[in-house]
Design an enzyme around this catalytic site. Structure first.
Site, short mmCIF file in Angstrom:
data_model
loop_
_atom_site.label_atom_id
_atom_site.label_comp_id
_atom_site.label_asym_id
_atom_site.label_seq_id
_atom_site.Cartn_x
_atom_site.Cartn_y
_atom_site.Cartn_z
N ASP A 44 5.35 3.55 -0.24
CA ASP A 44 5.66 4.49 0.85
C ASP A 44 6.86 3.97 1.65
OD1 ASP A 44 4.33 2.44 2.11
OD2 ASP A 44 2.93 3.72 3.22
N SER A 45 7.39 2.81 1.25
CA SER A 45 8.68 2.34 1.76
C SER A 45 9.78 3.35 1.41
CB SER A 45 9.02 0.96 1.19
OG SER A 45 8.87 0.96 -0.22
N LYS A 113 -2.30 2.50 -4.57
CA LYS A 113 -2.41 1.37 -3.63
C LYS A 113 -2.73 1.93 -2.26
CE LYS A 113 1.27 -1.18 -2.14
NZ LYS A 113 1.25 -0.87 -0.69
N GLU A 182 0.97 -9.26 2.13
CA GLU A 182 2.30 -9.11 2.74
C GLU A 182 2.41 -9.94 4.02
OE1 GLU A 182 3.85 -5.13 3.07
OE2 GLU A 182 5.51 -5.77 4.36
O1 KIV Z 1 5.70 0.42 0.33
C1 KIV Z 1 6.03 -0.65 -0.24
O2 KIV Z 1 7.14 -0.80 -0.76
C2 KIV Z 1 5.05 -1.71 -0.27
C3 KIV Z 1 5.51 -3.06 -0.77
C4 KIV Z 1 6.37 -3.67 0.26
C5 KIV Z 1 4.38 -3.92 -1.16
O3 KIV Z 1 3.94 -1.51 0.09
#
Ligand code: KIV
Length: 275
Positions: A44-45, A113, A182
């Protein structure tokens, strides 16, 4: 070699390290996949690095499905994990299962996730019971940024370290196949990795984890808004792209691009007949 959740477990058991990167589109997924990376996370980044939001809070299910499906079309061997966005699983167990199912059916996820430990163990259990593999995510969980009061390393005090261990165990007991750690002190991440039988995937959690993940724009030097300490730049792709864009701009303005070899032609007699 096709990577599955079983591959991840085998790699941990055999002491082999697991590599993961994020991707949000077809072309990048293909490049990452062809490099032999074990897993691709459609994080979700996407909210920060693709959509330009300040944080991941506004990201929707539709965003995740749209980007997830593109990545799934490009990844032939990497395990594709898609993030459950903010408020797609916190609200109820029912929402969690329905939305995880959508990420698999419409987004092409092979696993999902979600963020949180003890507090979301029932959601993890229910999703796993629906035959959808779950990757946990504990430590700094960006969807809780407003509750944390900023991006801070987690688990530095005795109480928070103990809570992190409890969270890790809760995620494993609920049936997750792996867990992201993280921004956790390296010693604590190594301890969690030793205590769990499922693989830990670190980001800012040191070399003692079973695997590592980075946001691709960070490791390629393509995102300058924020650069966390844990990022290593494996290339300066942002600089190379910037130079290429400037060169293109120059050639367009000078009239040197397109050259003859970039043009299509037609027969002169056809041309004559149109006047
Ligand atoms: O959203 C994301 O990219 C993440 C990673 C930083 C693990 O959750």
């Amino acid at each position: 070699m096709t990577n599955t959740v079983t591959t991840f477990q085998k790699m941990k058991n055999q002491g082999e390290r697991i590599s993961m990167l994020t991707a949000y589109d077809y072309s990048m997924a293909k490049l990452i996949d062809e490099a032999g990376i074990n897993g691709i996370l459609v994080g979700d980044s996407v909210g920060n690095v693709v959509l330009g939001y300040d944080d991941t809070i506004p990201v929707t299910m539709e965003d995740m499905i749209h980007h997830g499906a593109a990545v799934a079309r490009g990844a032939k061997n990497a395990l594709v994990v898609i993030d459950m966005p903010f408020m797609s699983y916190q609200t109820s167990i029912y929402d969690a299962v329905v939305n995880a199912g959508r990420l698999m059916k419409e987004g092409g996820a092979k696993a999902v996730k979600l963020e949180g430990g003890e507090k979301v163990k029932d959601q993890i259990r229910a999703i796993v019971d629906a035959s959808i593999p779950v990757m946990g995510h504990i430590g700094l969980t960006p969807q809780s940024i407003n509750a944390f009061g900023g991006f801070k390393v987690q688990g530095k005090t005795e109480d928070t370290a103990k809570q992190l261990l409890r969270d890790a165990k809760a995620v494993e007991e609920a049936g997750a196949f792996a867990v992201v750690l993280e921004c956790v002190p390296e010693q604590l991440a190594a301890k969690v990795t030793e205590e769990l039988s499922i693989p830990t995937i670190g980001i800012g959690a040191g070399a003692g984890c079973d695997g590592q993940i980075l946001v691709y724009q960070d490791m390629l030097g393509m995102y300058s808004d924020f650069s966390p300490k844990f990022v290593k730049r494996f290339a300066e792709a942002g600089l190379i792209m910037n130079q290429a864009f400037k060169e293109y701009d120059k050639e367009v303005k000078e009239g040197t691009f397109p050259a003859k070899e970039h043009c299509f032609t037609m027969k002169e007699e056809v041309l004559d007949r149109i006047y």
